[in-house]
Design a protein around this motif. Structure first.
Motif, PDB file in Angstrom:
ATOM      1  N   ASN A 280       0.822  -1.212   0.000  1.00 27.62           N
ATOM      2  CA  ASN A 280       0.000   0.000   0.000  1.00 27.62           C
ATOM      3  C   ASN A 280       0.855   1.260   0.000  1.00 27.62           C
ATOM      4  O   ASN A 280       1.873   1.324   0.689  1.00 27.62           O
ATOM      5  CB  ASN A 280      -0.941   0.008   1.201  1.00 27.62           C
ATOM      6  CG  ASN A 280      -2.329  -0.425   0.796  1.00 27.62           C
ATOM      7  OD1 ASN A 280      -2.544  -0.857  -0.326  1.00 27.62           O
ATOM      8  ND2 ASN A 280      -3.291  -0.303   1.690  1.00 27.62           N
ATOM      9  N   MET A 281       0.412   2.244  -0.778  1.00 28.89           N
ATOM     10  CA  MET A 281       1.160   3.484  -0.860  1.00 28.89           C
ATOM     11  C   MET A 281       0.374   4.598  -0.183  1.00 28.89           C
ATOM     12  O   MET A 281      -0.760   4.868  -0.540  1.00 28.89           O
ATOM     13  CB  MET A 281       1.404   3.851  -2.324  1.00 28.89           C
ATOM     14  CG  MET A 281       2.386   5.000  -2.449  1.00 28.89           C
ATOM     15  SD  MET A 281       2.409   5.744  -4.077  1.00 28.89           S
ATOM     16  CE  MET A 281       2.953   4.421  -5.098  1.00 28.89           C
ATOM     17  N   LEU A 348       4.188   4.005  -9.906  1.00 26.69           N
ATOM     18  CA  LEU A 348       3.246   3.091 -10.562  1.00 26.69           C
ATOM     19  C   LEU A 348       2.268   2.588  -9.514  1.00 26.69           C
ATOM     20  O   LEU A 348       2.667   1.935  -8.541  1.00 26.69           O
ATOM     21  CB  LEU A 348       3.996   1.897 -11.183  1.00 26.69           C
ATOM     22  CG  LEU A 348       5.035   2.230 -12.258  1.00 26.69           C
ATOM     23  CD1 LEU A 348       5.751   0.955 -12.707  1.00 26.69           C
ATOM     24  CD2 LEU A 348       4.390   2.909 -13.457  1.00 26.69           C
ATOM     25  N   LEU A 349       0.995   2.923  -9.677  1.00 26.25           N
ATOM     26  CA  LEU A 349      -0.029   2.468  -8.737  1.00 26.25           C
ATOM     27  C   LEU A 349      -0.880   1.422  -9.448  1.00 26.25           C
ATOM     28  O   LEU A 349      -1.637   1.748 -10.365  1.00 26.25           O
ATOM     29  CB  LEU A 349      -0.904   3.642  -8.286  1.00 26.25           C
ATOM     30  CG  LEU A 349      -0.282   4.624  -7.297  1.00 26.25           C
ATOM     31  CD1 LEU A 349       0.690   5.547  -7.998  1.00 26.25           C
ATOM     32  CD2 LEU A 349      -1.344   5.456  -6.625  1.00 26.25           C
ATOM     33  N   VAL A 350      -0.709   0.178  -9.028  1.00 26.97           N
ATOM     34  CA  VAL A 350      -1.368  -0.927  -9.712  1.00 26.97           C
ATOM     35  C   VAL A 350      -2.526  -1.432  -8.869  1.00 26.97           C
ATOM     36  O   VAL A 350      -2.436  -1.484  -7.635  1.00 26.97           O
ATOM     37  CB  VAL A 350      -0.370  -2.091  -9.956  1.00 26.97           C
ATOM     38  CG1 VAL A 350      -1.005  -3.167 -10.805  1.00 26.97           C
ATOM     39  CG2 VAL A 350       0.876  -1.569 -10.638  1.00 26.97           C
ATOM     40  N   ARG A 351      -3.616  -1.792  -9.536  1.00 24.93           N
ATOM     41  CA  ARG A 351      -4.760  -2.354  -8.834  1.00 24.93           C
ATOM     42  C   ARG A 351      -5.111  -3.704  -9.432  1.00 24.93           C
ATOM     43  O   ARG A 351      -5.027  -3.904 -10.637  1.00 24.93           O
ATOM     44  CB  ARG A 351      -5.968  -1.426  -8.992  1.00 24.93           C
ATOM     45  CG  ARG A 351      -5.752  -0.035  -8.463  1.00 24.93           C
ATOM     46  CD  ARG A 351      -7.016   0.787  -8.547  1.00 24.93           C
ATOM     47  NE  ARG A 351      -8.099   0.195  -7.778  1.00 24.93           N
ATOM     48  CZ  ARG A 351      -9.314   0.698  -7.715  1.00 24.93           C
ATOM     49  NH1 ARG A 351      -9.626   1.789  -8.374  1.00 24.93           N
ATOM     50  NH2 ARG A 351     -10.247   0.110  -6.998  1.00 24.93           N
ATOM     51  N   GLY A 379      14.632   6.086  -9.061  1.00 24.30           N
ATOM     52  CA  GLY A 379      13.510   6.905  -8.592  1.00 24.30           C
ATOM     53  C   GLY A 379      12.138   6.329  -8.884  1.00 24.30           C
ATOM     54  O   GLY A 379      11.277   7.004  -9.448  1.00 24.30           O
ATOM     55  N   TRP A 380      11.916   5.071  -8.493  1.00 25.20           N
ATOM     56  CA  TRP A 380      10.605   4.432  -8.708  1.00 25.20           C
ATOM     57  C   TRP A 380       9.876   4.277  -7.386  1.00 25.20           C
ATOM     58  O   TRP A 380      10.478   3.928  -6.377  1.00 25.20           O
ATOM     59  CB  TRP A 380      10.788   3.032  -9.317  1.00 25.20           C
ATOM     60  CG  TRP A 380      11.349   3.050 -10.689  1.00 25.20           C
ATOM     61  CD1 TRP A 380      12.669   3.070 -11.035  1.00 25.20           C
ATOM     62  CD2 TRP A 380      10.615   3.049 -11.916  1.00 25.20           C
ATOM     63  NE1 TRP A 380      12.791   3.091 -12.403  1.00 25.20           N
ATOM     64  CE2 TRP A 380      11.559   3.080 -12.971  1.00 25.20           C
ATOM     65  CE3 TRP A 380       9.250   3.035 -12.229  1.00 25.20           C
ATOM     66  CZ2 TRP A 380      11.184   3.077 -14.310  1.00 25.20           C
ATOM     67  CZ3 TRP A 380       8.876   3.036 -13.560  1.00 25.20           C
ATOM     68  CH2 TRP A 380       9.835   3.059 -14.597  1.00 25.20           C
ATOM     69  N   LYS A 381       8.593   4.538  -7.429  1.00 24.11           N
ATOM     70  CA  LYS A 381       7.761   4.290  -6.251  1.00 24.11           C
ATOM     71  C   LYS A 381       6.612   3.399  -6.723  1.00 24.11           C
ATOM     72  O   LYS A 381       6.020   3.651  -7.778  1.00 24.11           O
ATOM     73  CB  LYS A 381       7.223   5.639  -5.733  1.00 24.11           C
ATOM     74  CG  LYS A 381       6.388   5.531  -4.503  1.00 24.11           C
ATOM     75  CD  LYS A 381       7.218   5.242  -3.284  1.00 24.11           C
ATOM     76  CE  LYS A 381       6.361   4.847  -2.102  1.00 24.11           C
ATOM     77  NZ  LYS A 381       6.997   3.927  -1.198  1.00 24.11           N
ATOM     78  N   THR A 382       6.313   2.353  -5.983  1.00 21.85           N
ATOM     79  CA  THR A 382       5.269   1.428  -6.445  1.00 21.85           C
ATOM     80  C   THR A 382       4.217   1.197  -5.371  1.00 21.85           C
ATOM     81  O   THR A 382       4.509   1.227  -4.172  1.00 21.85           O
ATOM     82  CB  THR A 382       5.879   0.059  -6.844  1.00 21.85           C
ATOM     83  OG1 THR A 382       6.710  -0.396  -5.775  1.00 21.85           O
ATOM     84  CG2 THR A 382       6.709   0.182  -8.107  1.00 21.85           C
ATOM     85  N   LEU A 396      -3.725   0.320 -14.067  1.00 18.01           N
ATOM     86  CA  LEU A 396      -2.474   0.956 -13.656  1.00 18.01           C
ATOM     87  C   LEU A 396      -2.584   2.458 -13.826  1.00 18.01           C
ATOM     88  O   LEU A 396      -3.062   2.951 -14.855  1.00 18.01           O
ATOM     89  CB  LEU A 396      -1.321   0.416 -14.522  1.00 18.01           C
ATOM     90  CG  LEU A 396      -0.002   1.195 -14.520  1.00 18.01           C
ATOM     91  CD1 LEU A 396       0.657   1.143 -13.153  1.00 18.01           C
ATOM     92  CD2 LEU A 396       0.956   0.609 -15.559  1.00 18.01           C
ATOM     93  N   LEU A 397      -2.147   3.188 -12.809  1.00 18.95           N
ATOM     94  CA  LEU A 397      -2.003   4.640 -12.914  1.00 18.95           C
ATOM     95  C   LEU A 397      -0.513   4.938 -12.766  1.00 18.95           C
ATOM     96  O   LEU A 397       0.110   4.540 -11.782  1.00 18.95           O
ATOM     97  CB  LEU A 397      -2.786   5.332 -11.782  1.00 18.95           C
ATOM     98  CG  LEU A 397      -2.465   6.815 -11.551  1.00 18.95           C
ATOM     99  CD1 LEU A 397      -2.841   7.672 -12.751  1.00 18.95           C
ATOM    100  CD2 LEU A 397      -3.160   7.341 -10.295  1.00 18.95           C
TER     101      LEU A 397
END
Length: 475
Positions: A280-281, A348-351, A379-382, A396-397
């Motif tokens: 979770n982000m 990258l926000l994946v559902r 520099g990646w945030k997931t 994906l957003l």
């Protein structure tokens, strides 16, 4: 669990907000079969006992009694808000959450910011405090507004300043809809540039969205459905194509469908705050990880697959294709090409049914083709949220802090200068109390500075930033 409050300002802000609340309720209904008020719901909704008067006490446990959105609806014309109050969502908004006037801002930033701002300041602050009091742990304010009109740009940015004064510790996420070149509001370049100065100074994160891009996406979806190539049938209760649930013909400007795309962006952005996930982000992590310099807080968003947006029954494409699409030009919500510009960071926000290994594999696969600044190669945030959009297996957003936003700002500056050089329509602004010509020169210089900061990054190709030399101290 944390809570967020949505502030929707002006016609565009309220129409997009209305779609967001509708889609959010459908998502929660698909998951929450027993009708229990849970932590997921509490992030954006209150559970109110309406039996003891209009604004009864909140109920934290047990059955859903009456859900009220954590929202503030502001518009200086009554039309859109009245429409919402007569529509299917009328019970979701508390009458104490609305601020309306009758005359509108006449597409004039100064009227929204200077006149209505002063007039309604106390009322807005009081309602914001009320909304905040109902939260156990207020994490974020979302402002939804347009840049081209008077209320959205003027009063929208005034509210942003108020939020910074009243709640300096709470994150301010702004979703700003930018006008297209052929906008029917002649003064929209003035409004947008005056609003940009406020966004530069007072927002934590801005998600710029261009009407043109939304229009093209809607057209693409429309063509895809009509071509029949995929043997696609449209689902009856479409979540995105229109609020009525059927695909609208493009005789009129398809604002419904366009608003739904923005609402879906917000749904995906907040999914980690609303549902469980293996990775979770937190919303504040987006700002923390994606904004290395305070003014460069404009994040380019892209949504995939677009089929999700159309609610079309098509065979789900390979998962990897979804990641590739997120970086392609025609999935961006502004007219930009991040792949051929410089990345400062990317989220990258994946559902849905996606594994961490899928995420890692795709990042490794795409990395060589993306140009990251030298000092932030990793520099990646997931984020992984296990609940997919209704009726789909995954989505994906992608949020990119990328220098590709620069052309949007340059074009806006050019449109502003065309009017400003001729002093066209300037008197409408200067007759407002507190509005001087210096407001215009400061706004354009703020925008020019922002463009220059992006230029410097591009010129250095993300090489090490040259720090000013330090004073040498003799030992």
């Amino acid at each position: 669990m944390t809570q967020s409050v949505v502030v929707q300002v002006g016609q565009c802000g309220n129409q997009v907000g209305c779609r967001f609340w509708d889609l959010a309720l459908r998502e929660h209904a698909a998951v929450n079969k027993k009708g229990i008020y849970d932590e997921a719901l509490s992030s954006f909704f209150r559970n109110v006992d309406t039996r003891s008067g209009d604004n009864g006490p909140d109920i934290y446990k047990g059955k859903i009694c009456s859900l009220k959105a954590r929202a503030l609806l502001i518009d200086m014309e009554e039309g859109v808000v009245n429409e919402i109050l007569q529509g299917p969502l009328r019970d979701v908004f508390d009458s104490k959450q609305l601020i309306t006037d009758v005359s509108g801002s006449g597409n004039n930033w100064a009227v929204g910011h200077k006149i209505y701002g002063c007039q309604y300041q106390e009322n807005i602050v009081e309602k914001l405090r009320k909304a905040a009091e109902h939260c156990d742990c207020l994490q974020c304010f979302f402002i939804i507004h347009s840049m081209g009109g008077g209320t959205g740009s003027g009063l929208g940015t005034f509210v942003l300043n108020l939020l910074e004064e009243e709640f300096p510790e709470v994150y301010r996420f702004v979703t700003s809809v930018y006008p297209s070149g052929e906008d029917d509001v002649i003064t929209s370049p003035y409004n947008s540039v005056l609003a940009m100065k406020e966004l530069n100074e007072h927002a934590d994160c801005v998600l710029p969205i261009e009407n043109e891009s939304l229009f093209e996406i809607v057209n693409k979806i429309h063509q895809m459905i009509n071509s029949g190539k995929l043997g696609s049938t449209v689902k009856q209760n479409s979540l995105v194509t229109s609020s009525a649930g059927s695909v609208k013909t493009l005789q009129e400007k398809p604002f419904d469908a366009m608003n739904n795309i923005v609402a879906n962006l917000l749904l995906n952005l907040t999914s980690s705050a609303r549902f469980e996930g293996s990775l979770n982000m937190d919303l504040n992590e987006i700002s923390m990880n994606l904004v290395p310099f305070p003014r460069l807080h404009y994040l380019v968003s892209s949504l995939t697959p677009l089929y999700t947006l159309a609610d079309v029954n098509v065979p789900s494409r390979r998962l990897d294709q979804m990641f590739s699409d997120a970086f392609s030009r025609d999935h961006q919500l502004i007219q930009a090409d991040p792949k051929h510009s410089l990345y400062l960071a990317c989220a990258l926000l994946v559902r849905g049914n996606v594994q961490v290994s899928d995420l890692r594999r795709n990042i490794e696969r795409l990395k060589p083709s993306l140009h990251f600044v030298s000092w932030n190669q990793e520099g990646w945030k997931t984020g992984l949220c296990s609940v997919p959009p209704v009726g789909h297996s995954h989505s994906l957003l992608a949020l990119a802090n990328n220098t590709c936003v620069k052309p949007t700002f340059i074009e806006l500056k050019d449109r502003f200068m065309k009017l400003y050089k001729k002093k066209a329509h300037l008197h409408h602004y200067l007759q407002i109390d507190g509005m001087e010509q210096s407001c215009f020169s400061e706004a354009i210089s703020s925008l020019s500075d922002l463009i220059e900061e992006y230029n410097e990054l591009d010129a250095a190709k993300g090489g090490p930033r040259i720090d000013p030399s330090r004073l040498k101290i003799a030992v």
